[in-house]
Design a protein around this motif. Sequence first.
Motif, PDB file in Angstrom:
ATOM      1  N   SER A   1      -8.944  -0.445   4.840  1.00 19.75           N
ATOM      2  CA  SER A   1     -10.007  -0.524   5.578  1.00 19.75           C
ATOM      3  C   SER A   1     -11.326  -1.059   4.799  1.00 19.75           C
ATOM      4  O   SER A   1     -12.262  -1.617   5.438  1.00 19.75           O
ATOM      5  CB  SER A   1     -10.514   1.116   5.828  1.00 19.75           C
TER       6      SER A   1
ATOM      7  N   LEU B   1      -6.839  -9.107  13.577  1.00 19.79           N
ATOM      8  CA  LEU B   1      -8.151  -8.192  13.352  1.00 19.79           C
ATOM      9  C   LEU B   1      -9.336  -9.170  12.696  1.00 19.79           C
ATOM     10  O   LEU B   1      -9.147 -10.344  12.253  1.00 19.79           O
ATOM     11  CB  LEU B   1      -7.667  -7.313  12.178  1.00 19.79           C
TER      12      LEU B   1
ATOM     13  N   LYS C   1       1.445   5.099   1.704  1.00 21.96           N
ATOM     14  CA  LYS C   1       1.390   5.565   3.038  1.00 21.96           C
ATOM     15  C   LYS C   1      -0.042   5.839   3.845  1.00 21.96           C
ATOM     16  O   LYS C   1      -0.081   5.573   4.983  1.00 21.96           O
ATOM     17  CB  LYS C   1       2.190   6.908   3.341  1.00 21.96           C
TER      18      LYS C   1
ATOM     19  N   LEU D   1      -1.701  -0.141  15.730  1.00 24.78           N
ATOM     20  CA  LEU D   1      -1.370  -0.643  14.351  1.00 24.78           C
ATOM     21  C   LEU D   1      -0.545   0.448  13.737  1.00 24.78           C
ATOM     22  O   LEU D   1       0.392   0.558  13.422  1.00 24.78           O
ATOM     23  CB  LEU D   1      -2.530  -1.069  13.742  1.00 24.78           C
ATOM     24  N   TRP D   2      -1.390   1.641  13.567  1.00 27.52           N
ATOM     25  CA  TRP D   2      -0.606   2.881  13.067  1.00 27.52           C
ATOM     26  C   TRP D   2       0.173   3.806  13.809  1.00 27.52           C
ATOM     27  O   TRP D   2       1.276   4.146  13.296  1.00 27.52           O
ATOM     28  CB  TRP D   2      -2.132   4.100  12.712  1.00 27.52           C
TER      29      TRP D   2
ATOM     30  N   ILE E   1       3.728  -2.996   3.567  1.00 24.54           N
ATOM     31  CA  ILE E   1       3.785  -4.173   3.041  1.00 24.54           C
ATOM     32  C   ILE E   1       2.862  -5.100   4.099  1.00 24.54           C
ATOM     33  O   ILE E   1       3.123  -5.096   5.402  1.00 24.54           O
ATOM     34  CB  ILE E   1       5.011  -5.200   2.521  1.00 24.54           C
ATOM     35  N   GLY E   2       1.542  -5.729   3.445  1.00 24.72           N
ATOM     36  CA  GLY E   2       0.925  -6.322   4.636  1.00 24.72           C
ATOM     37  C   GLY E   2       0.761  -7.691   4.273  1.00 24.72           C
ATOM     38  O   GLY E   2       0.623  -8.092   3.079  1.00 24.72           O
TER      39      GLY E   2
ATOM     40  N   ASN F   1     -11.864  -9.425   9.887  1.00 26.20           N
ATOM     41  CA  ASN F   1     -11.856  -8.896   8.548  1.00 26.20           C
ATOM     42  C   ASN F   1     -13.086  -9.552   8.037  1.00 26.20           C
ATOM     43  O   ASN F   1     -13.705 -10.566   8.280  1.00 26.20           O
ATOM     44  CB  ASN F   1     -10.741  -9.306   7.538  1.00 26.20           C
TER      45      ASN F   1
ATOM     46  N   ASN G   1      -8.684   1.332  -0.236  1.00 24.56           N
ATOM     47  CA  ASN G   1      -8.051   1.320   1.246  1.00 24.56           C
ATOM     48  C   ASN G   1      -8.190   0.120   1.835  1.00 24.56           C
ATOM     49  O   ASN G   1      -9.316  -0.628   1.631  1.00 24.56           O
ATOM     50  CB  ASN G   1      -8.536   2.405   2.060  1.00 24.56           C
TER      51      ASN G   1
ATOM     52  N   THR H   1       0.746  -1.255   0.011  1.00 29.37           N
ATOM     53  CA  THR H   1      -0.006   0.003   0.009  1.00 29.37           C
ATOM     54  C   THR H   1       0.906   1.154  -0.029  1.00 29.37           C
ATOM     55  O   THR H   1       2.066   1.243   0.374  1.00 29.37           O
ATOM     56  CB  THR H   1      -0.910  -0.055   1.421  1.00 29.37           C
TER      57      THR H   1
HETATM   58  P1  FAD Z   1      -9.663   4.568   9.784  1.00 29.05           P
HETATM   59  O1  FAD Z   1     -10.624   5.745   9.754  1.00 29.05           O
HETATM   60  O2  FAD Z   1      -9.188   4.195   8.451  1.00 29.05           O
HETATM   61  O3  FAD Z   1      -8.834   4.333  10.893  1.00 29.05           O
HETATM   62  C1  FAD Z   1      -8.903   4.396  12.026  1.00 29.05           C
HETATM   63  C2  FAD Z   1      -7.729   5.003  12.945  1.00 29.05           C
HETATM   64  O4  FAD Z   1      -6.357   4.573  12.342  1.00 29.05           O
HETATM   65  C3  FAD Z   1      -7.718   6.388  12.860  1.00 29.05           C
HETATM   66  O5  FAD Z   1      -8.336   6.957  13.912  1.00 29.05           O
HETATM   67  C4  FAD Z   1      -6.235   6.636  13.294  1.00 29.05           C
HETATM   68  O6  FAD Z   1      -5.869   6.718  14.298  1.00 29.05           O
HETATM   69  C5  FAD Z   1      -5.655   5.364  12.347  1.00 29.05           C
HETATM   70  N1  FAD Z   1      -5.211   5.736  11.106  1.00 29.05           N
HETATM   71  C6  FAD Z   1      -5.665   5.483   9.763  1.00 29.05           C
HETATM   72  N2  FAD Z   1      -4.922   5.849   8.858  1.00 29.05           N
HETATM   73  C7  FAD Z   1      -3.951   6.223   9.006  1.00 29.05           C
HETATM   74  C8  FAD Z   1      -2.605   6.876   8.552  1.00 29.05           C
HETATM   75  N3  FAD Z   1      -2.585   6.993   7.332  1.00 29.05           N
HETATM   76  N4  FAD Z   1      -1.616   7.322   9.595  1.00 29.05           N
HETATM   77  C9  FAD Z   1      -1.831   7.103  10.659  1.00 29.05           C
HETATM   78  N5  FAD Z   1      -2.801   6.631  11.495  1.00 29.05           N
HETATM   79  C10 FAD Z   1      -3.883   6.231  10.612  1.00 29.05           C
HETATM   80  N6  FAD Z   1      -7.303  -2.875   8.494  1.00 29.05           N
HETATM   81  C11 FAD Z   1      -8.305  -4.001   8.518  1.00 29.05           C
HETATM   82  O7  FAD Z   1      -9.115  -3.750   9.101  1.00 29.05           O
HETATM   83  N7  FAD Z   1      -7.899  -5.314   7.894  1.00 29.05           N
HETATM   84  C12 FAD Z   1      -6.899  -5.486   7.211  1.00 29.05           C
HETATM   85  O8  FAD Z   1      -6.470  -6.524   6.813  1.00 29.05           O
HETATM   86  C13 FAD Z   1      -5.690  -4.430   7.162  1.00 29.05           C
HETATM   87  N8  FAD Z   1      -4.684  -4.731   6.348  1.00 29.05           N
HETATM   88  C14 FAD Z   1      -3.790  -3.539   6.444  1.00 29.05           C
HETATM   89  C15 FAD Z   1      -2.607  -3.647   5.780  1.00 29.05           C
HETATM   90  C16 FAD Z   1      -1.773  -2.494   5.646  1.00 29.05           C
HETATM   91  C17 FAD Z   1      -0.427  -2.783   4.891  1.00 29.05           C
HETATM   92  C18 FAD Z   1      -2.032  -1.238   6.257  1.00 29.05           C
HETATM   93  C19 FAD Z   1      -1.275   0.047   6.151  1.00 29.05           C
HETATM   94  C20 FAD Z   1      -3.125  -1.012   6.937  1.00 29.05           C
HETATM   95  C21 FAD Z   1      -4.099  -2.088   7.006  1.00 29.05           C
HETATM   96  N9  FAD Z   1      -5.472  -1.878   7.801  1.00 29.05           N
HETATM   97  C22 FAD Z   1      -6.068  -3.053   7.605  1.00 29.05           C
HETATM   98  C23 FAD Z   1      -5.664  -0.792   8.610  1.00 29.05           C
HETATM   99  C24 FAD Z   1      -6.713   0.047   7.833  1.00 29.05           C
HETATM  100  O9  FAD Z   1      -6.045   0.874   7.020  1.00 29.05           O
HETATM  101  C25 FAD Z   1      -7.553   0.929   8.662  1.00 29.05           C
HETATM  102  O10 FAD Z   1      -6.763   1.860   9.260  1.00 29.05           O
HETATM  103  C26 FAD Z   1      -8.474  -0.059   9.489  1.00 29.05           C
HETATM  104  O11 FAD Z   1      -9.026  -0.801   8.654  1.00 29.05           O
HETATM  105  C27 FAD Z   1      -9.639   1.007  10.257  1.00 29.05           C
HETATM  106  O12 FAD Z   1     -10.412   1.615   9.255  1.00 29.05           O
HETATM  107  P2  FAD Z   1     -11.506   2.476   9.469  1.00 29.05           P
HETATM  108  O13 FAD Z   1     -12.206   2.867   8.160  1.00 29.05           O
HETATM  109  O14 FAD Z   1     -12.406   1.754  10.749  1.00 29.05           O
HETATM  110  O15 FAD Z   1     -10.817   3.448  10.235  1.00 29.05           O
END
Ligand code: FAD
Length: 535
Positions: free
Chosen positions: A84, A113, A56, A99-100, A143-144, A115, A82, A54
């Motif tokens: 998410s 998690l 950033k 995680l973040w 990389i996930g 999913n 995304n 992905t």
């Molecule tokens: P979001 O609004 O997306 O995020 C929730 C919280 O995460 C925010 O309040 C913030 O604190 C933090 N956050 C979100 N984006 C960022 C950012 N860019 N920088 C810093 N903090 C941030 N999620 C899964 O549920 N399942 C997966 O398999 C999964 N695989 C992932 C693989 C990779 C490589 C990465 C980078 C992320 C992965 N995620 C996964 C995390 C996903 O991107 C979301 O953050 C998560 O799913 C929560 O989504 P949301 O829409 O509920 O909340």
Amino acid sequence: MKKSSLQYLRTHTNIEKVIDGIAPELLKVGGDGGMPYGIFVETVEQAPIAISITDKKANILYVNEEFSKVTGYQAADILGENESILSDKCTPRHVYYDLWHAISRKKIWQGQLINRHKTGGRYLSDLIIAPMLNDNGDITHYIGMHRDITESYEAEKKVTNQKLLIESVINASPIAMVVLDLEDRIILDNHMYKALVSDLGKGEPAHYFLQLLRAEMGNLWSQLQEQQQGFSNREFRVECKNQHTARWFSCAGNWFIENEVNADAFFENGSKPYLILTLTDITQQRRQMEELHIQTLRALMAEDERVRGIRETLLGAMHQIQMPMNQIHAAEQILKHRNDSQHSSLLDILRQIQQSGEQAIATMQNCIPEIRQSAVVPVNLNCILHEVLLLSGQRLLSHDIVVEWQPMLEVPTLLGSENRLRMLFKQLIDNAIDAMAQVDSRERNLKVMTGSNAELVFAGIQDTGPGIPREKRAKVFEPFYTTHPGNNQAGMGLVMVKEIVNQHHGVITIDEDYQQGCRFVISFPVHKKPQRGLS
Ligand code: FAD
């Protein structure tokens, strides 16, 4: 599919930079527009774990084949979306926060998690996210890598639940249970067992009962163990420290085999035997039985005492008749020697008296009732004395006598008649009660104790009565001798005591050193048990 995923990655990132460090022989350019295509790419493509790359912000740039299998999303469906999109929205927020927090600080994050599959089903994902850094050390991509661990989690959870269920069933059991290995190490126990540790005051209760079981079963123990045959209903009386009454336990055991789980047993099955030992407290049932037993004993002993009373009365009467008879016999002898015809009629009368006296004695002799006999068995002195104290309870109470009962914890048995030994100790305790009842002011204390050495098992009966004067101590065991003649006592009690002690090859003494009253010490040879085997 493979192509479009790589193409998407190429358009959105400088993939050539990624493969810069890869040896040229590992890379060969494919025939479709100069796309770098080599072993490394193929490795990621075919890796048996769901891989995604992905930007950033977690927007998906690349997914491999396994990713599509695990999530249900083909590359075309998900590229640009995304991560998410995979979220089931029921993972707690703090998990994402952690995680973040980790990955944005260039650390690797690993966790679980929930999913959602493209078709809507939930699965548990075990996810690792690693940041990818550029030459300046800045994060460029993530990389996930994740696996669907739903099944293994469910299996593991089932095993844990089953273990918890077994543990809670075992713990809820009103019976103490303990599992031991071959070296007598405790592997598992329940609440009831743990309570015994402090209640009994015998160290590790399992070791205590194992010792009793092995001593009782002898060779049978190892034979049962070898043949994995269980045992049950092995009952033991346990004298507990700081508790006045003994407790009873029924022991049962079963051996079972468990397959070994260590690495050595991975290819070759290994197994170990374990013993599950259950200890059931049967004190209450025993007490009820004991009460019934005491009632029966009371009736039997009352009958014995009645018989004894009749015997003593008759023996006393015979003894009393015998004295004038002896005098008549002496007078008859004197007259005979005088050879005086003048006294011949007197001599006849004396002979007639002599004859009828002898007839009366013979009649009385025939009327003496027999004392009830009982079998000779291994006898526990603690049990006998405990029963006698229960039988005498009412008398002891009514005379305000404080009883100090000090049984030896594991007293060896003696070979004897329970019935006769009960009579013996009942007589000694009755004597002690009578003696103390004579003294008004002094403290009334009856101490009953047992003890043993390698050869002898002994009992002590000690009172705080007036005691027996030194010069009378030998005489008290003689027939019809009593220290208080006015009390309607025939003076045959200690004769009977001595007779029973002799029948058991024992010895009775009056302790010379004890000054506060009277102390009888009665000792018997210890019964040596023969070893038993499996028949
Ligand atoms: P979001 O609004 O997306 O995020 C929730 C919280 O995460 C925010 O309040 C913030 O604190 C933090 N956050 C979100 N984006 C960022 C950012 N860019 N920088 C810093 N903090 C941030 N999620 C899964 O549920 N399942 C997966 O398999 C999964 N695989 C992932 C693989 C990779 C490589 C990465 C980078 C992320 C992965 N995620 C996964 C995390 C996903 O991107 C979301 O953050 C998560 O799913 C929560 O989504 P949301 O829409 O509920 O909340």
